[in-house]
Enzyme design. Structure first.
Site, PDB file in Angstrom:
ATOM      1  N   LYS A  10     -13.582  14.582  -3.842  1.00 55.73           N
ATOM      2  CA  LYS A  10     -12.690  15.446  -3.064  1.00 55.73           C
ATOM      3  C   LYS A  10     -12.355  16.718  -3.863  1.00 55.73           C
ATOM      4  O   LYS A  10     -12.627  16.789  -5.069  1.00 55.73           O
ATOM      5  CB  LYS A  10     -11.429  14.648  -2.706  1.00 55.73           C
ATOM      6  CG  LYS A  10     -11.728  13.442  -1.787  1.00 55.73           C
ATOM      7  CD  LYS A  10     -10.463  12.660  -1.470  1.00 55.73           C
ATOM      8  CE  LYS A  10     -10.759  11.523  -0.502  1.00 55.73           C
ATOM      9  NZ  LYS A  10      -9.508  10.795  -0.146  1.00 55.73           N
ATOM     10  N   PHE A  58       0.414  12.447   8.093  1.00 54.26           N
ATOM     11  CA  PHE A  58      -0.165  13.183   6.964  1.00 54.26           C
ATOM     12  C   PHE A  58      -1.488  13.864   7.309  1.00 54.26           C
ATOM     13  O   PHE A  58      -2.094  14.511   6.459  1.00 54.26           O
ATOM     14  CB  PHE A  58      -0.362  12.253   5.756  1.00 54.26           C
ATOM     15  CG  PHE A  58      -1.233  11.044   6.019  1.00 54.26           C
ATOM     16  CD1 PHE A  58      -2.626  11.140   5.990  1.00 54.26           C
ATOM     17  CD2 PHE A  58      -0.662   9.805   6.293  1.00 54.26           C
ATOM     18  CE1 PHE A  58      -3.434  10.036   6.230  1.00 54.26           C
ATOM     19  CE2 PHE A  58      -1.467   8.699   6.537  1.00 54.26           C
ATOM     20  CZ  PHE A  58      -2.860   8.810   6.503  1.00 54.26           C
ATOM     21  N   ARG A  86     -16.168   0.401  -3.125  1.00 48.43           N
ATOM     22  CA  ARG A  86     -14.720   0.330  -2.910  1.00 48.43           C
ATOM     23  C   ARG A  86     -14.027  -0.245  -4.140  1.00 48.43           C
ATOM     24  O   ARG A  86     -12.935   0.164  -4.503  1.00 48.43           O
ATOM     25  CB  ARG A  86     -14.405  -0.532  -1.674  1.00 48.43           C
ATOM     26  CG  ARG A  86     -14.961   0.033  -0.376  1.00 48.43           C
ATOM     27  CD  ARG A  86     -14.210   1.229   0.113  1.00 48.43           C
ATOM     28  NE  ARG A  86     -12.906   0.896   0.649  1.00 48.43           N
ATOM     29  CZ  ARG A  86     -12.114   1.750   1.270  1.00 48.43           C
ATOM     30  NH1 ARG A  86     -12.490   3.026   1.422  1.00 48.43           N
ATOM     31  NH2 ARG A  86     -10.948   1.383   1.729  1.00 48.43           N
ATOM     32  N   THR A  92      -6.705   2.720  -2.232  1.00 46.02           N
ATOM     33  CA  THR A  92      -6.433   4.059  -1.682  1.00 46.02           C
ATOM     34  C   THR A  92      -5.245   4.723  -2.379  1.00 46.02           C
ATOM     35  O   THR A  92      -5.276   5.914  -2.671  1.00 46.02           O
ATOM     36  CB  THR A  92      -6.137   3.967  -0.167  1.00 46.02           C
ATOM     37  OG1 THR A  92      -7.251   3.355   0.465  1.00 46.02           O
ATOM     38  CG2 THR A  92      -5.902   5.340   0.437  1.00 46.02           C
ATOM     39  N   ARG A 103      -9.852   5.658  -9.301  1.00 47.88           N
ATOM     40  CA  ARG A 103      -8.499   6.116  -8.973  1.00 47.88           C
ATOM     41  C   ARG A 103      -7.472   5.580  -9.959  1.00 47.88           C
ATOM     42  O   ARG A 103      -6.511   6.276 -10.313  1.00 47.88           O
ATOM     43  CB  ARG A 103      -8.135   5.700  -7.546  1.00 47.88           C
ATOM     44  CG  ARG A 103      -8.877   6.512  -6.483  1.00 47.88           C
ATOM     45  CD  ARG A 103      -8.669   5.911  -5.114  1.00 47.88           C
ATOM     46  NE  ARG A 103      -9.271   6.680  -4.040  1.00 47.88           N
ATOM     47  CZ  ARG A 103      -9.585   6.154  -2.852  1.00 47.88           C
ATOM     48  NH1 ARG A 103      -9.370   4.870  -2.601  1.00 47.88           N
ATOM     49  NH2 ARG A 103     -10.125   6.918  -1.914  1.00 47.88           N
ATOM     50  N   ASN A 113      -6.371  11.633  -4.252  1.00 45.17           N
ATOM     51  CA  ASN A 113      -6.971  10.446  -4.870  1.00 45.17           C
ATOM     52  C   ASN A 113      -8.450  10.618  -5.237  1.00 45.17           C
ATOM     53  O   ASN A 113      -9.196   9.647  -5.313  1.00 45.17           O
ATOM     54  CB  ASN A 113      -6.719   9.203  -4.002  1.00 45.17           C
ATOM     55  CG  ASN A 113      -7.277   9.331  -2.603  1.00 45.17           C
ATOM     56  OD1 ASN A 113      -7.916  10.333  -2.285  1.00 45.17           O
ATOM     57  ND2 ASN A 113      -7.077   8.325  -1.773  1.00 45.17           N
TER      58      ASN A 113
HETATM   59  P1  CMP Z   1      -9.432   7.887   1.887  1.00 51.05           P
HETATM   60  O1  CMP Z   1      -9.211   6.420   1.974  1.00 51.05           O
HETATM   61  O2  CMP Z   1     -10.607   8.416   1.168  1.00 51.05           O
HETATM   62  O3  CMP Z   1      -9.455   8.458   3.370  1.00 51.05           O
HETATM   63  C1  CMP Z   1      -8.239   8.602   4.073  1.00 51.05           C
HETATM   64  C2  CMP Z   1      -7.355   9.440   3.231  1.00 51.05           C
HETATM   65  O4  CMP Z   1      -6.117   9.752   3.791  1.00 51.05           O
HETATM   66  C3  CMP Z   1      -7.008   8.670   1.972  1.00 51.05           C
HETATM   67  O5  CMP Z   1      -8.154   8.552   1.191  1.00 51.05           O
HETATM   68  C4  CMP Z   1      -5.901   9.538   1.425  1.00 51.05           C
HETATM   69  O6  CMP Z   1      -6.417  10.679   0.772  1.00 51.05           O
HETATM   70  C5  CMP Z   1      -5.238   9.981   2.716  1.00 51.05           C
HETATM   71  N1  CMP Z   1      -4.038   9.199   2.952  1.00 51.05           N
HETATM   72  C6  CMP Z   1      -3.968   7.928   3.353  1.00 51.05           C
HETATM   73  N2  CMP Z   1      -2.680   7.537   3.478  1.00 51.05           N
HETATM   74  C7  CMP Z   1      -1.949   8.604   3.116  1.00 51.05           C
HETATM   75  C8  CMP Z   1      -0.547   8.842   3.017  1.00 51.05           C
HETATM   76  N3  CMP Z   1       0.345   7.896   3.318  1.00 51.05           N
HETATM   77  N4  CMP Z   1      -0.145  10.057   2.609  1.00 51.05           N
HETATM   78  C9  CMP Z   1      -1.038  11.015   2.321  1.00 51.05           C
HETATM   79  N5  CMP Z   1      -2.392  10.849   2.383  1.00 51.05           N
HETATM   80  C10 CMP Z   1      -2.813   9.654   2.776  1.00 51.05           C
END
Ligand code: CMP
Length: 144
Positions: A10, A58, A86, A92, A103, A113
């Site tokens: 990212k 978000f 994963r 996440t 991460r 992330n």
């Molecule tokens: P990823 O799982 O790669 O794809 C979905 C993305 O949404 C996740 O990474 C985060 O970057 C973002 N994301 C998920 N939950 C939240 C949250 N609660 N607040 C901000 N960003 C989020």
């Protein structure tokens, strides 16, 4: 089972010079890189990529973040690569990501992330076809 998955560094990962570190972890694990490109992700592509998150509060900031700089999109191939990726990437939310994961080692906040990895075999197929044309994916034999 030989699979393919989409991994993307990212914009924060690119800005923090983490492209090599992230590629290194996938290579060292033994996966095969079959597609790689740097791009400024178009909003239309991200809207499709994050279609399931469109209603989330978000979502606007997620799109802002994902367009804040270039992304490095990759396709990795290998045995159970979707699930293993994963695990390599970690939870996440970096606060819950185990040390040793990308991460868990390199990030702090869920909204920054550093990396994306497809969450299922079906999702991977969809994401790969969104981000890559089939001619951009290279079949090559490793020594595994
Ligand atoms: P990823 O799982 O790669 O794809 C979905 C993305 O949404 C996740 O990474 C985060 O970057 C973002 N994301 C998920 N939950 C939240 C949250 N609660 N607040 C901000 N960003 C989020």
């Amino acid at each position: 089972i030989k699979e393919r998955t989409l991994v993307a560094v990212k914009p924060d990962g690119v800005q923090r010079r983490l492209i090599g570190e992230i590629i290194k972890r996938f290579e060292q694990r033994g996966f095969r890189l079959v597609g790689l490109k740097m791009l400024q992700a178009p909003e239309k592509l991200l809207a499709q990529h994050y279609v399931s998150l469109q209603k989330k509060p978000f979502y606007p900031s997620l799109l802002h973040y994902m367009t804040s700089g270039p992304v490095v999109a990759m396709v990795w191939e290998g045995h159970n690569v979707v699930r293993s990726s994963r695990m390599l990437v970690g939870d996440t939310d970096p606060a819950g990501a185990a040390p040793g994961t990308i991460r868990g080692d390199l990030s702090v906040h869920i909204s920054r992330n550093v990396v994306h990895a497809s969450d299922s075999v079906q999702g991977a197929e969809k994401e790969i076809s969104l981000w890559f044309q089939s001619a951009e994916l290279i079949d090559w034999e490793g020594c595994d």
